[in-house]
Motif scaffolding. Structure first.
Motif, PDB file in Angstrom:
ATOM      1  N   PRO A 201      22.856  44.198 -12.976  1.00 41.07           N
ATOM      2  CA  PRO A 201      22.775  44.324 -11.633  1.00 41.07           C
ATOM      3  C   PRO A 201      22.120  43.195 -11.084  1.00 41.07           C
ATOM      4  CG  PRO A 201      21.760  46.383 -13.063  1.00 41.07           C
ATOM      5  CD  PRO A 201      22.079  45.114 -14.044  1.00 41.07           C
ATOM      6  N   PRO A 202      22.183  43.122  -9.858  1.00 40.72           N
ATOM      7  CA  PRO A 202      21.600  42.120  -9.180  1.00 40.72           C
ATOM      8  C   PRO A 202      19.856  42.054  -9.187  1.00 40.72           C
ATOM      9  CG  PRO A 202      22.974  43.349  -7.601  1.00 40.72           C
ATOM     10  CD  PRO A 202      22.858  44.042  -8.934  1.00 40.72           C
ATOM     11  N   PHE A 203      19.518  40.785  -9.386  1.00 43.85           N
ATOM     12  CA  PHE A 203      17.978  40.606  -9.605  1.00 43.85           C
ATOM     13  C   PHE A 203      17.199  41.231  -8.556  1.00 43.85           C
ATOM     14  CE2 PHE A 203      13.736  38.596  -9.120  1.00 43.85           C
ATOM     15  CZ  PHE A 203      13.557  38.891 -10.586  1.00 43.85           C
ATOM     16  N   VAL A 204      16.143  41.763  -8.554  1.00 51.25           N
ATOM     17  CA  VAL A 204      15.286  42.480  -7.224  1.00 51.25           C
ATOM     18  C   VAL A 204      14.054  41.751  -7.289  1.00 51.25           C
ATOM     19  CG1 VAL A 204      14.430  44.699  -6.948  1.00 51.25           C
ATOM     20  CG2 VAL A 204      16.603  44.870  -7.344  1.00 51.25           C
ATOM     21  N   TRP A 205      13.821  41.704  -5.992  1.00 51.72           N
ATOM     22  CA  TRP A 205      12.319  41.105  -5.755  1.00 51.72           C
ATOM     23  C   TRP A 205      11.870  42.471  -4.999  1.00 51.72           C
ATOM     24  CZ3 TRP A 205      10.740  36.202  -6.769  1.00 51.72           C
ATOM     25  CH2 TRP A 205      11.696  35.182  -7.042  1.00 51.72           C
ATOM     26  N   HIS A 206      10.724  42.676  -5.107  1.00 53.02           N
ATOM     27  CA  HIS A 206       9.741  43.665  -4.102  1.00 53.02           C
ATOM     28  C   HIS A 206       9.014  42.926  -3.353  1.00 53.02           C
ATOM     29  CE1 HIS A 206      10.960  47.193  -6.871  1.00 53.02           C
ATOM     30  NE2 HIS A 206      10.918  45.961  -7.841  1.00 53.02           N
ATOM     31  N   GLY A 207       9.183  42.977  -1.919  1.00 54.79           N
ATOM     32  CA  GLY A 207       8.558  42.306  -1.037  1.00 54.79           C
ATOM     33  C   GLY A 207       7.319  43.141  -0.471  1.00 54.79           C
ATOM     34  N   SER A 208       6.225  42.485  -0.285  1.00 55.18           N
ATOM     35  CA  SER A 208       5.184  43.020   0.445  1.00 55.18           C
ATOM     36  C   SER A 208       4.064  42.110   1.261  1.00 55.18           C
ATOM     37  CB  SER A 208       4.146  43.546  -0.677  1.00 55.18           C
ATOM     38  OG  SER A 208       3.051  44.268  -0.253  1.00 55.18           O
ATOM     39  N   ILE A 209       3.634  42.841   2.424  1.00 57.38           N
ATOM     40  CA  ILE A 209       2.676  42.229   3.120  1.00 57.38           C
ATOM     41  C   ILE A 209       1.320  42.545   2.729  1.00 57.38           C
ATOM     42  CG2 ILE A 209       1.767  41.608   5.385  1.00 57.38           C
ATOM     43  CD1 ILE A 209       4.574  41.999   6.530  1.00 57.38           C
ATOM     44  N   ARG A 210       1.037  43.777   2.403  1.00 57.55           N
ATOM     45  CA  ARG A 210      -0.153  44.269   2.167  1.00 57.55           C
ATOM     46  C   ARG A 210      -0.317  45.266   1.043  1.00 57.55           C
ATOM     47  NH1 ARG A 210       2.034  46.080   6.735  1.00 57.55           N
ATOM     48  NH2 ARG A 210       2.637  48.302   6.782  1.00 57.55           N
TER      49      ARG A 210
ATOM     50  N   PHE B 247       8.214  39.637  -7.645  1.00 58.66           N
ATOM     51  CA  PHE B 247       7.605  39.938  -6.416  1.00 58.66           C
ATOM     52  C   PHE B 247       7.176  38.823  -5.347  1.00 58.66           C
ATOM     53  CE2 PHE B 247       3.229  40.001  -4.296  1.00 58.66           C
ATOM     54  CZ  PHE B 247       3.193  41.172  -3.824  1.00 58.66           C
ATOM     55  N   PHE B 248       7.545  39.359  -4.335  1.00 56.03           N
ATOM     56  CA  PHE B 248       7.703  38.274  -2.983  1.00 56.03           C
ATOM     57  C   PHE B 248       6.606  38.558  -2.117  1.00 56.03           C
ATOM     58  CE2 PHE B 248       9.228  36.265   0.826  1.00 56.03           C
ATOM     59  CZ  PHE B 248       9.765  35.014   0.425  1.00 56.03           C
ATOM     60  N   ALA B 249       5.930  37.538  -1.847  1.00 60.29           N
ATOM     61  CA  ALA B 249       4.543  37.556  -1.099  1.00 60.29           C
ATOM     62  C   ALA B 249       4.962  37.106   0.404  1.00 60.29           C
ATOM     63  CB  ALA B 249       3.380  37.050  -1.397  1.00 60.29           C
ATOM     64  N   ASN B 250       5.040  37.821   1.349  1.00 58.87           N
ATOM     65  CA  ASN B 250       5.627  37.234   2.370  1.00 58.87           C
ATOM     66  C   ASN B 250       4.880  35.865   3.060  1.00 58.87           C
ATOM     67  OD1 ASN B 250       5.025  37.158   5.826  1.00 58.87           O
ATOM     68  ND2 ASN B 250       6.838  38.302   5.577  1.00 58.87           N
ATOM     69  N   ASN B 251       3.525  35.883   2.859  1.00 58.95           N
ATOM     70  CA  ASN B 251       2.687  34.413   3.121  1.00 58.95           C
ATOM     71  C   ASN B 251       3.077  33.870   4.233  1.00 58.95           C
ATOM     72  OD1 ASN B 251       0.890  32.756   1.858  1.00 58.95           O
ATOM     73  ND2 ASN B 251       2.733  31.428   1.193  1.00 58.95           N
ATOM     74  N   ILE B 252       3.100  34.611   5.439  1.00 61.84           N
ATOM     75  CA  ILE B 252       3.295  33.910   6.631  1.00 61.84           C
ATOM     76  C   ILE B 252       2.104  34.227   7.608  1.00 61.84           C
ATOM     77  CG2 ILE B 252       4.547  34.073   8.677  1.00 61.84           C
ATOM     78  CD1 ILE B 252       6.943  34.080   7.294  1.00 61.84           C
ATOM     79  N   PHE B 253       1.888  35.690   7.799  1.00 64.54           N
ATOM     80  CA  PHE B 253       0.889  35.817   9.024  1.00 64.54           C
ATOM     81  C   PHE B 253      -0.687  35.888   8.579  1.00 64.54           C
ATOM     82  CE2 PHE B 253       4.934  38.210  10.095  1.00 64.54           C
ATOM     83  CZ  PHE B 253       5.417  37.368  11.085  1.00 64.54           C
ATOM     84  N   TRP B 254      -1.053  36.058   7.534  1.00 66.09           N
ATOM     85  CA  TRP B 254      -2.349  36.025   7.075  1.00 66.09           C
ATOM     86  C   TRP B 254      -2.771  34.945   6.132  1.00 66.09           C
ATOM     87  CZ3 TRP B 254      -1.931  41.759   5.655  1.00 66.09           C
ATOM     88  CH2 TRP B 254      -1.750  42.860   6.868  1.00 66.09           C
ATOM     89  N   PRO B 255      -4.161  34.634   6.032  1.00 66.59           N
ATOM     90  CA  PRO B 255      -4.621  33.688   5.136  1.00 66.59           C
ATOM     91  C   PRO B 255      -4.083  33.599   3.755  1.00 66.59           C
ATOM     92  CG  PRO B 255      -6.345  34.572   6.623  1.00 66.59           C
ATOM     93  CD  PRO B 255      -5.259  35.475   6.833  1.00 66.59           C
ATOM     94  N   LYS B 256      -4.240  32.531   3.097  1.00 65.33           N
ATOM     95  CA  LYS B 256      -3.681  32.604   1.608  1.00 65.33           C
ATOM     96  C   LYS B 256      -4.523  33.638   0.761  1.00 65.33           C
ATOM     97  CE  LYS B 256      -6.282  28.421   0.765  1.00 65.33           C
ATOM     98  NZ  LYS B 256      -6.097  27.021   0.588  1.00 65.33           N
ATOM     99  N   HIS B 257      -5.505  33.834   0.940  1.00 67.96           N
ATOM    100  CA  HIS B 257      -6.555  34.290   0.166  1.00 67.96           C
ATOM    101  C   HIS B 257      -5.969  36.138  -0.046  1.00 67.96           C
ATOM    102  CE1 HIS B 257      -8.828  36.258   3.075  1.00 67.96           C
ATOM    103  NE2 HIS B 257      -9.231  35.214   3.732  1.00 67.96           N
ATOM    104  N   HIS B 258      -5.460  36.486   1.140  1.00 64.60           N
ATOM    105  CA  HIS B 258      -4.984  37.866   1.097  1.00 64.60           C
ATOM    106  C   HIS B 258      -3.941  38.065   0.334  1.00 64.60           C
ATOM    107  CE1 HIS B 258      -3.344  41.508   2.818  1.00 64.60           C
ATOM    108  NE2 HIS B 258      -1.953  41.123   3.055  1.00 64.60           N
TER     109      HIS B 258
ATOM    110  N   ARG C  51      -3.007  36.005  -2.080  1.00 64.31           N
ATOM    111  CA  ARG C  51      -3.455  35.548  -3.728  1.00 64.31           C
ATOM    112  C   ARG C  51      -3.925  36.822  -4.136  1.00 64.31           C
ATOM    113  NH1 ARG C  51      -7.396  30.858  -3.838  1.00 64.31           N
ATOM    114  NH2 ARG C  51      -8.690  32.479  -2.835  1.00 64.31           N
ATOM    115  N   LYS C  52      -4.448  37.601  -3.709  1.00 63.47           N
ATOM    116  CA  LYS C  52      -4.842  38.781  -4.337  1.00 63.47           C
ATOM    117  C   LYS C  52      -3.589  39.600  -4.874  1.00 63.47           C
ATOM    118  CE  LYS C  52      -9.346  39.590  -1.852  1.00 63.47           C
ATOM    119  NZ  LYS C  52      -9.820  40.404  -0.751  1.00 63.47           N
TER     120      LYS C  52
ATOM    121  N   THR D  99      -2.805  27.551  -5.249  1.00 67.92           N
ATOM    122  CA  THR D  99      -3.391  28.996  -4.924  1.00 67.92           C
ATOM    123  C   THR D  99      -2.513  29.982  -5.564  1.00 67.92           C
ATOM    124  OG1 THR D  99      -3.658  28.136  -2.545  1.00 67.92           O
ATOM    125  CG2 THR D  99      -3.484  30.431  -2.832  1.00 67.92           C
ATOM    126  N   PHE D 100      -1.111  29.714  -5.973  1.00 69.20           N
ATOM    127  CA  PHE D 100      -0.596  30.996  -6.664  1.00 69.20           C
ATOM    128  C   PHE D 100      -0.106  30.821  -7.974  1.00 69.20           C
ATOM    129  CE2 PHE D 100       0.097  31.258  -2.009  1.00 69.20           C
ATOM    130  CZ  PHE D 100      -0.279  32.461  -1.441  1.00 69.20           C
TER     131      PHE D 100
END
Length: 366
Positions: free
Chosen positions: A173-182, A197-208, A210-211, A295-296
């Motif tokens: 199967p195709p590889f799957v990423w799971h994207g999340s903002i929060r 796992f794909f962290a959107n990493n655009i709108f919020w500070p990096k420490h968000h 990173r968690k 950071t990551f």
């Protein structure tokens, strides 16, 4: 490391001219941008999925299939496939078909989306977003991995003796990423299956973000897929460049100030200080992007947003020329001191090789 771009496909008025592209123009521009991405040496083009204005990419597989016929190396991905409002059966069949047409150059990113009205449009309840994501993806995995599926769940009619067609290319199967903002639940889901796992990493500070990434790495190891450092992580980013950083700031400011998402909020200076957005010279983009590893940790995929907020196509193509130069330098720098056990970004060929190696190992232990 894989480098590329992701687009949300917005149709936005250019604040410097007052002109808004037609849907036709925007769709065609996205195809041109993808072809340019391959030309300048990027690895990935990813499109979002939206069913509401001002966005146009309602059918990612149609667009990616068109791009597949016009490219040779580019990995074609989604930056969101709506696992909550799409039928898992349709996802399984559509992306397997695309995988065949693109000779394996396909992966996809599962997401819940960020537009509430989409749920009732497709007969779902937004209050069930997380349970829908979990159940639908569990079914999708089975459809890709089992020739005959019997299924009964909460959110769709049962399946009896069902076979999804076509079967995945090379039965992988195709590889799957799971994207999340929060959502930590999505990081947990990615870790449970050993997916990316794909962290959107655009709108919020990096420490968000990173968690979320640290949670995913810890749980990835907990489920026995490898060490935390071997987890498959992708990050978003956002850039606007000119040779002279003052020129970049001056040119981008009206687009930032009027952008639908963050316009009329924090200043450009505040936003660039607090988030991964980089507006400046190519060297400044290189330097800031390299801090993401601090950071990551070492990661597998870096995607940049470059074609939003009403930027004209000509400007976006100029950005891609600069990004090609930036990525060439980033490849060298990210390769330095990268531990041998950190995996490369996934491809169809690498997934097939993993499957074959695992099969040989099982035979050896019999």
């Amino acid at each position: 490391m894989q480098f590329g771009i992701f687009t949300v496909g917005d149709v936005t008025t250019d604040p410097t001219t007052g002109r808004e592209p037609t849907e036709h123009e925007r769709i065609k521009a996205m195809v041109t941008i993808a072809q340019k991405a391959e030309e300048v040496g990027l690895d990935v083009f990813a499109t979002g999925e939206h069913h509401n204005r001002p966005f146009v990419p309602s059918s990612p597989t149609t667009m990616l299939g068109w791009i597949a016929a016009r490219t040779e190396r580019l990995i074609l991905s989604t930056s969101t496939t709506l696992i909550t409002t799409n039928d898992p059966v349709k996802i399984a069949e559509d992306y397997a078909m695309l995988q065949h047409l693109a000779d394996g150059r396909v992966d996809l990113m599962m997401g819940r989306g960020n537009t509430g009205p989409v749920y009732p449009w497709f007969g779902q309840d937004i209050r069930q977003g997380i349970p829908l994501a979990i159940e639908n993806y569990a079914l999708l995995r089975r459809l890709w991995r089992e020739d005959v599926v019997d299924w009964e769940g909460k959110f769709r009619t049962p399946l009896q003796g069902f076979t999804s067609t076509p079967r995945p290319l090379d039965d992988v199967p195709p590889f799957v990423w799971h994207g999340s903002i929060r959502s930590p639940e999505i990081a947990e889901q990615a870790a449970y299956y050993g997916d990316g796992f794909f962290a959107n990493n655009i709108f919020w500070p990096k420490h968000h973000f990173r968690k979320l990434v640290n949670l995913y790495r810890e749980r990835y190891a907990h489920y026995g897929h490898g060490t935390p450092e071997q987890a498959i992580v992708g990050l978003g980013g956002q850039v606007f460049m000119r040779r002279n950083s003052q020129d970049a700031v001056r040119e981008f400011r009206p687009y930032f100030d009027n952008a639908p998402v963050y316009g009329h909020g924090p200043s450009l200076e505040e936003f660039t200080a607090e988030t991964p957005l980089t507006v400046g010279s190519p060297q400044e983009v290189i330097e800031k992007t390299l801090t993401f590893r601090d950071t990551f940790g070492d990661y597998q995929r870096q995607l940049f947003l470059v074609d939003h907020a009403g930027l004209p196509l000509k400007t976006v193509l100029e950005q891609l020329d600069l990004l090609g130069e930036v990525v060439e330098e980033l490849r060298k720098e990210f390769a330095k001191n990268r531990p041998a056990e950190v995996p490369d970004g996934p491809t169809h060929a690498s997934l097939v090789a993993q499957r074959d190696a695992k099969a040989l190992e099982e035979v050896a232990h019999q």
